[in-house]
Motif scaffolding. Structure first.
Motif, PDB file in Angstrom:
ATOM      1  N   UNK A   8       0.774  -1.029  -0.051  1.00 39.28           N
ATOM      2  CA  UNK A   8      -0.008   0.109  -0.068  1.00 39.28           C
ATOM      3  C   UNK A   8       0.885   1.338   0.086  1.00 39.28           C
ATOM      4  N   UNK A   9       0.358   2.149  -0.742  1.00 42.16           N
ATOM      5  CA  UNK A   9       0.989   3.277  -0.722  1.00 42.16           C
ATOM      6  C   UNK A   9       0.777   4.389   0.519  1.00 42.16           C
ATOM      7  N   UNK A  10      -0.658   3.932   1.281  1.00 39.90           N
ATOM      8  CA  UNK A  10      -0.923   4.585   2.408  1.00 39.90           C
ATOM      9  C   UNK A  10      -2.189   3.631   2.896  1.00 39.90           C
ATOM     10  N   UNK A  11      -2.057   3.393   4.083  1.00 40.18           N
ATOM     11  CA  UNK A  11      -3.013   2.840   4.872  1.00 40.18           C
ATOM     12  C   UNK A  11      -3.912   3.854   5.628  1.00 40.18           C
ATOM     13  N   UNK A  12      -5.295   3.621   5.963  1.00 38.55           N
ATOM     14  CA  UNK A  12      -6.142   4.628   6.286  1.00 38.55           C
ATOM     15  C   UNK A  12      -5.946   4.661   7.842  1.00 38.55           C
ATOM     16  N   UNK A  13      -6.055   5.539   8.642  1.00 39.20           N
ATOM     17  CA  UNK A  13      -5.902   5.549  10.124  1.00 39.20           C
ATOM     18  C   UNK A  13      -7.270   4.338  10.532  1.00 39.20           C
ATOM     19  N   UNK A  14      -8.148   4.410  10.150  1.00 42.52           N
ATOM     20  CA  UNK A  14      -9.417   3.522  10.318  1.00 42.52           C
ATOM     21  C   UNK A  14      -9.508   2.510   9.461  1.00 42.52           C
ATOM     22  N   UNK A  15      -8.545   1.608   9.121  1.00 37.79           N
ATOM     23  CA  UNK A  15      -8.486   0.618   7.982  1.00 37.79           C
ATOM     24  C   UNK A  15      -9.712  -0.358   8.129  1.00 37.79           C
ATOM     25  N   UNK A  16     -10.313  -0.262   6.781  1.00 32.74           N
ATOM     26  CA  UNK A  16     -11.201  -1.397   6.537  1.00 32.74           C
ATOM     27  C   UNK A  16     -10.377  -2.860   6.566  1.00 32.74           C
ATOM     28  N   UNK A  17     -11.537  -3.613   7.345  1.00 33.39           N
ATOM     29  CA  UNK A  17     -11.087  -4.756   7.873  1.00 33.39           C
ATOM     30  C   UNK A  17     -10.110  -5.601   6.556  1.00 33.39           C
ATOM     31  N   UNK A  18      -9.117  -6.023   6.922  1.00 36.88           N
ATOM     32  CA  UNK A  18      -8.117  -6.710   5.624  1.00 36.88           C
ATOM     33  C   UNK A  18      -8.667  -7.869   4.995  1.00 36.88           C
ATOM     34  N   UNK A  19      -9.619  -8.546   5.723  1.00 41.08           N
ATOM     35  CA  UNK A  19     -10.169  -9.882   5.089  1.00 41.08           C
ATOM     36  C   UNK A  19     -11.507  -9.482   4.217  1.00 41.08           C
ATOM     37  N   UNK A  20     -11.808  -8.128   4.080  1.00 44.99           N
ATOM     38  CA  UNK A  20     -13.020  -7.833   3.424  1.00 44.99           C
ATOM     39  C   UNK A  20     -12.852  -8.336   1.837  1.00 44.99           C
ATOM     40  N   UNK A  21     -13.841  -8.620   1.247  1.00 46.65           N
ATOM     41  CA  UNK A  21     -13.622  -9.254   0.032  1.00 46.65           C
ATOM     42  C   UNK A  21     -14.700  -8.929  -1.119  1.00 46.65           C
ATOM     43  N   UNK A  22     -14.414  -8.730  -2.321  1.00 45.34           N
ATOM     44  CA  UNK A  22     -15.481  -8.576  -3.292  1.00 45.34           C
ATOM     45  C   UNK A  22     -16.431  -9.779  -3.299  1.00 45.34           C
ATOM     46  N   UNK A  23     -17.598  -9.517  -3.225  1.00 46.94           N
ATOM     47  CA  UNK A  23     -18.676 -10.743  -3.351  1.00 46.94           C
ATOM     48  C   UNK A  23     -19.441 -10.870  -4.668  1.00 46.94           C
ATOM     49  N   UNK A  24     -19.964  -9.843  -5.329  1.00 50.17           N
ATOM     50  CA  UNK A  24     -20.599 -10.065  -6.650  1.00 50.17           C
ATOM     51  C   UNK A  24     -20.898  -8.852  -7.148  1.00 50.17           C
ATOM     52  N   UNK A  25     -21.328  -8.731  -8.629  1.00 51.04           N
ATOM     53  CA  UNK A  25     -21.841  -7.470  -9.097  1.00 51.04           C
ATOM     54  C   UNK A  25     -23.169  -7.823  -9.686  1.00 51.04           C
ATOM     55  N   UNK A  26     -23.853  -6.702  -9.437  1.00 49.56           N
ATOM     56  CA  UNK A  26     -25.289  -6.683  -9.971  1.00 49.56           C
ATOM     57  C   UNK A  26     -25.468  -5.874 -11.257  1.00 49.56           C
ATOM     58  N   UNK A  27     -25.966  -6.451 -12.269  1.00 46.38           N
ATOM     59  CA  UNK A  27     -25.958  -5.827 -13.588  1.00 46.38           C
ATOM     60  C   UNK A  27     -27.463  -5.522 -14.017  1.00 46.38           C
ATOM     61  N   UNK A  28     -27.923  -4.432 -14.641  1.00 46.61           N
ATOM     62  CA  UNK A  28     -29.154  -4.166 -15.259  1.00 46.61           C
ATOM     63  C   UNK A  28     -29.102  -4.709 -16.661  1.00 46.61           C
ATOM     64  N   UNK A  29     -29.985  -5.651 -17.087  1.00 44.55           N
ATOM     65  CA  UNK A  29     -29.962  -6.271 -18.548  1.00 44.55           C
ATOM     66  C   UNK A  29     -30.897  -5.931 -19.126  1.00 44.55           C
ATOM     67  N   UNK A  30     -31.036  -6.013 -20.532  1.00 45.22           N
ATOM     68  CA  UNK A  30     -32.134  -5.774 -21.524  1.00 45.22           C
ATOM     69  C   UNK A  30     -32.743  -7.161 -21.891  1.00 45.22           C
ATOM     70  N   UNK A  31     -31.973  -8.296 -21.979  1.00 46.06           N
ATOM     71  CA  UNK A  31     -32.629  -9.523 -22.062  1.00 46.06           C
ATOM     72  C   UNK A  31     -31.941 -10.765 -21.366  1.00 46.06           C
TER      73      UNK A  31
END
Length: 307
Positions: A8-31
């Protein structure tokens, strides 16, 4: 050569938990039907559920992609939103199988060597860009340095632009005649990162790093791109101004991104995150099992406690 992995270039003073992970993407679709077929047949996800005009697809019962039909939706250019979302495969062999599947189906894709990752890019039938990748840090690194300069370097010291053609002969050599290309993606597959179009690098960095507590993994001003992550990963969110500084958000009838989602790992991390939002008076909206926040470019992010 000793490799220095991205830090990291910088770590926030109140750091988000390091085991936080992307879960899913939600898309709006035509078909909806066509999109469900694509994510099953071309990507290799399993249809977990379908209710009315929405569906969820993924692996091992976990949704990686959610789809909702948007009647009379349109595609817009020059707006903020989703550049791509990235599905992380557990190893090179699974990437080889995924790429071979694209070739067998004659689905246009673009195998690329980012040195530290191996990947291919493709579009779904409605133009949402997808990255399928695996990690390869043993081959080298890519990162932004503290001066905001991007660099990539192979393990043997050779420099790279980070966008080389992938060696398909070496990749496909990992497959055997017994490998079935029509099998679904393995259960270890997950979302690796999201990449967003934004209107301002500085405002985006402030929101995700200073306010939410993601690690700042660097901003390339000449490259017009930045990266943040939880736990020092090379990036969980990439963001760029390639649609132009000050790009407007898409209108309500726009197809594409509904939101990206992150999972916090435990109740303690979830409580700490909510307290942080209250302390800085950052508005959010309760939604199902989580909360929705909107970044300065009007991209929506869902945070929830991991199931």
């Amino acid at each position: 050569m000793n490799l220095t992995l991205p830090k990291p270039i910088a770590i926030a003073p109140r750091r988000l938990h390091p085991e936080t992970l992307p879960a899913f993407v939600h898309l709006k679709v035509a078909d909806l039907r066509r999109q469900v077929d694509f994510y099953q047949q071309v990507i290799g996800l399993h249809l977990n559920w379908q209710e009315g005009e929405s569906a969820g697809l993924g692996v091992a019962g976990r949704d990686l992609v959610r789809l909702t039909h948007l009647p009379n939706g349109k595609r817009y250019r020059g707006v903020t939103g989703l550049y791509h979302f990235a599905i992380l495969l557990p190893n090179r062999r699974e990437l080889a199988r995924a790429v071979a599947r694209q070739f067998a189906l004659k689905w246009r894709n673009y195998p690329t060597d980012h040195v530290m990752t191996k990947t291919t890019y493709l579009d779904d039938p409605e133009g949402n860009n997808i990255e399928l990748y695996c990690e390869s840090p043993e081959d080298g690194v890519f990162m932004f340095d503290e001066r905001g300069e991007f660099y990539a370097r192979h393990a043997d010291g050779r420099s790279s632009d980070g966008r080389e053609a992938l060696d398909l002969d070496a990749l496909f050599a990992l497959l055997s005649a017994e490998d079935r290309l029509d099998q679904p993606l393995p259960p270890q597959t997950r979302i690796g990162h999201f990449h967003l179009y934004v209107s301002s690098l500085a405002e985006t960095r402030r929101f995700y790093h200073e306010l939410l507590g993601f690690d700042d993994m660097g901003t390339g001003r000449s490259f017009r791109m930045g990266m943040v992550s939880a736990g020092g990963y090379h990036h969980h969110i990439g963001y760029n101004t390639w649609q132009g500084e000050g790009a407007p958000p898409p209108p309500p009838d726009a197809l594409g991104l509904q939101w990206i989602a992150f999972d916090l790992p435990n109740r303690e991390a979830w409580t700490e995150f909510l307290l942080r939002l209250e302390e800085i008076h950052l508005p959010y909206a309760p939604f199902e099992s989580g909360i929705l926040l909107t970044d300065p470019s009007q991209n929506t992010v869902l945070f929830r406690l991991a199931e």
